[in-house]
Design a protein around this motif. Structure first.
Motif, PDB file in Angstrom:
ATOM      1  N   ALA A 190       0.827  -1.207   0.000  1.00 26.37           N
ATOM      2  CA  ALA A 190       0.000   0.000   0.000  1.00 26.37           C
ATOM      3  C   ALA A 190       0.861   1.256   0.000  1.00 26.37           C
ATOM      4  CB  ALA A 190      -0.936   0.001   1.205  1.00 26.37           C
ATOM      5  N   VAL A 191       1.839   1.307   0.886  1.00 31.38           N
ATOM      6  CA  VAL A 191       2.803   2.416   0.953  1.00 31.38           C
ATOM      7  C   VAL A 191       4.180   1.784   1.118  1.00 31.38           C
ATOM      8  CG1 VAL A 191       3.498   4.526   2.119  1.00 31.38           C
ATOM      9  CG2 VAL A 191       1.068   3.920   2.004  1.00 31.38           C
ATOM     10  N   PRO A 192       4.982   1.798   0.055  1.00 27.75           N
ATOM     11  CA  PRO A 192       6.203   0.976   0.029  1.00 27.75           C
ATOM     12  C   PRO A 192       7.402   1.542   0.777  1.00 27.75           C
ATOM     13  CG  PRO A 192       5.905   2.106  -2.062  1.00 27.75           C
ATOM     14  CD  PRO A 192       4.678   2.401  -1.249  1.00 27.75           C
ATOM     15  N   TRP A 193       7.237   1.706   2.079  1.00 23.99           N
ATOM     16  CA  TRP A 193       8.375   2.000   2.938  1.00 23.99           C
ATOM     17  C   TRP A 193       9.225   0.739   3.095  1.00 23.99           C
ATOM     18  CZ3 TRP A 193      10.155   6.535   4.476  1.00 23.99           C
ATOM     19  CH2 TRP A 193       9.292   7.623   4.692  1.00 23.99           C
ATOM     20  N   GLU A 194      10.530   0.918   3.199  1.00 24.20           N
ATOM     21  CA  GLU A 194      11.425  -0.215   3.454  1.00 24.20           C
ATOM     22  C   GLU A 194      12.519   0.222   4.413  1.00 24.20           C
ATOM     23  OE1 GLU A 194      14.605  -3.020   1.027  1.00 24.20           O
ATOM     24  OE2 GLU A 194      12.866  -2.180  -0.038  1.00 24.20           O
ATOM     25  N   THR A 267       9.074   1.918 -10.519  1.00 25.11           N
ATOM     26  CA  THR A 267       8.249   1.627 -11.687  1.00 25.11           C
ATOM     27  C   THR A 267       7.029   0.806 -11.277  1.00 25.11           C
ATOM     28  OG1 THR A 267       9.368  -0.466 -12.202  1.00 25.11           O
ATOM     29  CG2 THR A 267      10.320   1.578 -13.128  1.00 25.11           C
ATOM     30  N   VAL A 268       6.042   0.791 -12.148  1.00 25.93           N
ATOM     31  CA  VAL A 268       4.847  -0.016 -11.899  1.00 25.93           C
ATOM     32  C   VAL A 268       5.232  -1.494 -11.792  1.00 25.93           C
ATOM     33  CG1 VAL A 268       2.686  -0.830 -12.919  1.00 25.93           C
ATOM     34  CG2 VAL A 268       3.248   1.610 -12.973  1.00 25.93           C
ATOM     35  N   ALA A 269       6.116  -1.939 -12.669  1.00 30.95           N
ATOM     36  CA  ALA A 269       6.519  -3.349 -12.671  1.00 30.95           C
ATOM     37  C   ALA A 269       7.204  -3.742 -11.371  1.00 30.95           C
ATOM     38  CB  ALA A 269       7.433  -3.621 -13.857  1.00 30.95           C
ATOM     39  N   GLU A 270       8.050  -2.865 -10.851  1.00 32.88           N
ATOM     40  CA  GLU A 270       8.744  -3.177  -9.602  1.00 32.88           C
ATOM     41  C   GLU A 270       7.770  -3.192  -8.429  1.00 32.88           C
ATOM     42  OE1 GLU A 270      11.928  -4.094  -8.828  1.00 32.88           O
ATOM     43  OE2 GLU A 270      12.054  -4.398 -10.989  1.00 32.88           O
ATOM     44  N   HIS A 271       6.860  -2.241  -8.387  1.00 30.61           N
ATOM     45  CA  HIS A 271       5.887  -2.209  -7.291  1.00 30.61           C
ATOM     46  C   HIS A 271       4.969  -3.423  -7.350  1.00 30.61           C
ATOM     47  CE1 HIS A 271       3.597   0.063  -4.174  1.00 30.61           C
ATOM     48  NE2 HIS A 271       2.653  -0.767  -4.566  1.00 30.61           N
ATOM     49  N   LYS A 273       5.615  -6.349  -7.929  1.00 30.81           N
ATOM     50  CA  LYS A 273       6.250  -7.514  -7.311  1.00 30.81           C
ATOM     51  C   LYS A 273       5.968  -7.595  -5.814  1.00 30.81           C
ATOM     52  CE  LYS A 273      10.120  -7.543 -10.603  1.00 30.81           C
ATOM     53  NZ  LYS A 273      11.585  -7.356 -10.769  1.00 30.81           N
ATOM     54  N   LEU A 274       5.578  -6.458  -5.209  1.00 33.34           N
ATOM     55  CA  LEU A 274       5.305  -6.456  -3.768  1.00 33.34           C
ATOM     56  C   LEU A 274       4.051  -7.257  -3.422  1.00 33.34           C
ATOM     57  CD1 LEU A 274       6.047  -2.701  -2.955  1.00 33.34           C
ATOM     58  CD2 LEU A 274       7.522  -4.681  -2.480  1.00 33.34           C
ATOM     59  N   ALA A 275       3.150  -7.372  -4.389  1.00 38.73           N
ATOM     60  CA  ALA A 275       1.905  -8.113  -4.145  1.00 38.73           C
ATOM     61  C   ALA A 275       1.378  -8.632  -5.472  1.00 38.73           C
ATOM     62  CB  ALA A 275       0.873  -7.221  -3.461  1.00 38.73           C
ATOM     63  N   PRO A 276       1.968  -9.686  -5.988  1.00 39.37           N
ATOM     64  CA  PRO A 276       1.524 -10.242  -7.266  1.00 39.37           C
ATOM     65  C   PRO A 276       0.060 -10.678  -7.208  1.00 39.37           C
ATOM     66  CG  PRO A 276       3.629 -11.191  -6.578  1.00 39.37           C
ATOM     67  CD  PRO A 276       3.095 -10.433  -5.403  1.00 39.37           C
ATOM     68  N   GLY A 277      -0.584 -10.662  -8.366  1.00 32.88           N
ATOM     69  CA  GLY A 277      -1.973 -11.098  -8.420  1.00 32.88           C
ATOM     70  C   GLY A 277      -2.957  -9.990  -8.692  1.00 32.88           C
ATOM     71  N   TYR A 279      -3.227  -6.832  -6.924  1.00 37.31           N
ATOM     72  CA  TYR A 279      -3.264  -5.772  -5.913  1.00 37.31           C
ATOM     73  C   TYR A 279      -2.087  -4.817  -6.063  1.00 37.31           C
ATOM     74  CZ  TYR A 279      -3.027  -3.628  -1.237  1.00 37.31           C
ATOM     75  OH  TYR A 279      -2.947  -2.742  -0.201  1.00 37.31           O
ATOM     76  N   GLY A 280      -0.876  -5.362  -6.185  1.00 37.53           N
ATOM     77  CA  GLY A 280       0.297  -4.513  -6.336  1.00 37.53           C
ATOM     78  C   GLY A 280       0.229  -3.662  -7.581  1.00 37.53           C
ATOM     79  N   GLU A 281      -0.255  -4.238  -8.665  1.00 35.99           N
ATOM     80  CA  GLU A 281      -0.363  -3.489  -9.920  1.00 35.99           C
ATOM     81  C   GLU A 281      -1.396  -2.377  -9.810  1.00 35.99           C
ATOM     82  OE1 GLU A 281      -0.553  -4.515 -14.656  1.00 35.99           O
ATOM     83  OE2 GLU A 281      -1.826  -5.682 -13.302  1.00 35.99           O
ATOM     84  N   GLU A 282      -2.517  -2.654  -9.144  1.00 33.22           N
ATOM     85  CA  GLU A 282      -3.566  -1.641  -8.943  1.00 33.22           C
ATOM     86  C   GLU A 282      -3.004  -0.430  -8.219  1.00 33.22           C
ATOM     87  OE1 GLU A 282      -7.739  -0.240  -8.575  1.00 33.22           O
ATOM     88  OE2 GLU A 282      -7.112  -2.101  -9.502  1.00 33.22           O
ATOM     89  N   ILE A 283      -2.307  -0.660  -7.118  1.00 37.19           N
ATOM     90  CA  ILE A 283      -1.749   0.436  -6.339  1.00 37.19           C
ATOM     91  C   ILE A 283      -0.644   1.139  -7.118  1.00 37.19           C
ATOM     92  CG2 ILE A 283      -0.596   1.055  -4.190  1.00 37.19           C
ATOM     93  CD1 ILE A 283      -3.545   0.107  -3.927  1.00 37.19           C
ATOM     94  N   ALA A 284       0.167   0.381  -7.826  1.00 33.44           N
ATOM     95  CA  ALA A 284       1.249   0.967  -8.615  1.00 33.44           C
ATOM     96  C   ALA A 284       0.708   1.893  -9.689  1.00 33.44           C
ATOM     97  CB  ALA A 284       2.090  -0.137  -9.245  1.00 33.44           C
TER      98      ALA A 284
END
Length: 331
Positions: A190-194, A267-271, A273-277, A279-284
Motif C-alpha cells: 500500500a505504501v512501500p516504505w522499506e 516503476t509499476v513493474a517493480e511495485h 512484485k510487492l503483491a503479485p496477483g 493488488y500490487g499493480e492496482e496500487i502501482a
C-alpha cells in the motif's frame, strides 16, 4: 425543527467522521445506515443518539427506505477487499476471463448505482447529496491507466447520476478525498516504505515523484462534508491537509521523526512484485497515474477547500506525523 442527515456506511472511516462532526452541530438529526446495526460500532453510535438502521448497498430497496425524509445524504462505497485478500468464494464469482479487479470494479459501481437510485427517490426532500468519489483515471489519462479500478468505480457513479438522474445531479456535490496518509498501516504494497540495514528508511513510489500529491487524514472527512453543506450544491471538492511531492513528504517525515529517510522513484513493474496477483499493480498504477496526470487527473472542475469561502479545519501533515506512533513501521 431538526433536519435529517443520512450517512451511508456510517461505521466506516469516512462515515464515522461525518457522524462525529454533525453530532457537534445543532439542528441535525442523524440517521446511520449500516449492514449490521447489532455490531459494537453500531451500538456505540446509537448510544450517542444516532438512529441506526439496516441498509446494504447491494439492496437498493433497503437504502431507499433508509434515506426517506433526508435533507442531506452522504454516500460512499468501499472497493472490495477481495482484490487484496481474495478467498475461494470470491474467485468463484468471477465470470470467464474476468479478473478480481474487474469484478471488484463492477461490484462497487453497481453498489454506487443502487445508492444513486435510492437517493433519487427522495429528491423532493433532499437539499444535498454528497458523493465520496475519486477521479476517472482511465478518462483523464486517455486510456494509459485503465486499471485504477478503485478510482474509476466511484467516478463512473457520477457519470451514471449525470446521465440517469439529472435532478439528483443538480443537488449533488462531489467529495474527492486525497490519498489517505494512514495507508501505510496496510503494509508495504500500500505504501512501500522499506527499512535499510543501517536503520534508515526509503520510500519507493512509481512515477516521477515530482507532482504534489493531496494527502489527507481520513478522520477529517466530516469537516469537508460539513463545509459542502454550507454552500450551494454542484461542487467538486478535492480534500487534503497538504499537497506535497513524495520527496517533500519524506523529508518532512524524516525531520519530524528524526529517522533518516530518502525517496526513490520506482516503476509499476517493480511495485507490482510487492503483491503479485493484481493488488500490487492496482496500487502501482494509482501512484503512476497521480504522477503523470495528477491525483485529480487535471479535471478543471476540481476546487479546493479555500475556494468554498467557509472555514474548514484540517489536519496538517506535519501535525499528523508528530501525533502518529510509527513504531510498527520502523521496528
Amino acid at each position: 425543527m431538526s433536519r435529517l442527515v443520512v450517512i451511508i456506511a456510517i461505521t466506516g472511516t469516512q462515515g464515522s467522521s461525518v457522524a462525529n462532526v454533525f453530532l457537534k452541530e445543532g439542528g441535525w438529526k442523524i440517521r446511520g445506515v449500516t449492514r449490521d446495526p447489532s455490531k459494537p460500532e453500531s451500538k456505540a453510535l446509537a448510544a450517542k443518539g444516532i438512529e441506526m438502521v439496516k441498509g446494504d448497498a447491494d439492496d437498493m430497496e433497503s437504502i431507499k427506505a433508509a434515506v426517506q425524509g433526508a435533507s442531506i445524504v452522504f454516500g460512499n462505497t468501499a472497493f472490495s477487499p477481495a482484490f487484496a485478500m481474495p478467498t475461494a468464494e470470491d474467485v468463484a464469482k468471477l465470470k470467464p476471463g474476468q479478473t478480481l479487479r474487474e469484478w471488484c470494479y463492477e461490484t462497487e459501481l453497481q453498489q454506487g448505482k443502487n445508492i444513486a437510485d435510492a437517493v433519487a427517490a427522495t429528491i423532493d426532500t433532499l437539499d444535498l447529496f454528497v458523493w465520496s468519489s475519486l477521479s476517472d483515471a482511465k478518462k483523464w489519462s486517455r486510456g494509459k491507466y485503465a486499471g485504477v479500478f478503485h478510482f474509476d468505480s466511484k467516478a463512473h457513479v457520477v457519470d451514471y447520476i449525470n446521465s440517469i438522474h439529472p435532478r439528483l445531479a443538480q443537488k449533488m456535490s462531489i467529495l474527492q478525498m486525497g490519498l489517505f496518509i494512514t495507508n501505510w498501516k496496510w503494509g508495504q504494497a500500500a505504501v512501500p516504505w522499506e527499512k535499510c540495514s543501517d536503520g534508515s528508511m526509503v520510500l519507493r513510489i512509481p512515477g516521477s515523484g515530482d507532482v504534489p500529491i493531496p494527502l489527507v487524514v481520513p478522520s477529517d472527512t466530516g469537516y469537508f462534508v460539513k463545509a459542502l453543506s454550507q454552500v450551494p450544491a454542484g461542487k467538486n471538492l478535492l480534500a487534503f491537509g497538504d499537497r506535497l511531492t513524495w520527496s517533500e513528504y519524506v523529508k518532512l517525515w524524516s525531520k519530524v521523526t528524526g529517522i533518516p529517510a530518502t525517496f526513490e522513484k520506482n516503476t509499476v513493474a517493480e511495485h507490482d512484485k510487492l503483491a503479485p496477483g493484481g493488488y500490487g499493480e492496482e496500487i502501482a498504477e494509482m501512484y503512476a497515474y497521480a504522477q503523470d496526470f495528477g491525483y485529480d487527473g487535471g479535471d478543471p472542475s476540481v476546487i479546493y477547500a479555500q475556494d468554498l469561502g467557509v472555514d474548514v479545519p484540517v489536519t496538517r501533515i506535519e501535525q499528523y506525523i508528530k501525533n502518529e506512533d510509527w513504531s510498527p513501521l520502523v521496528q
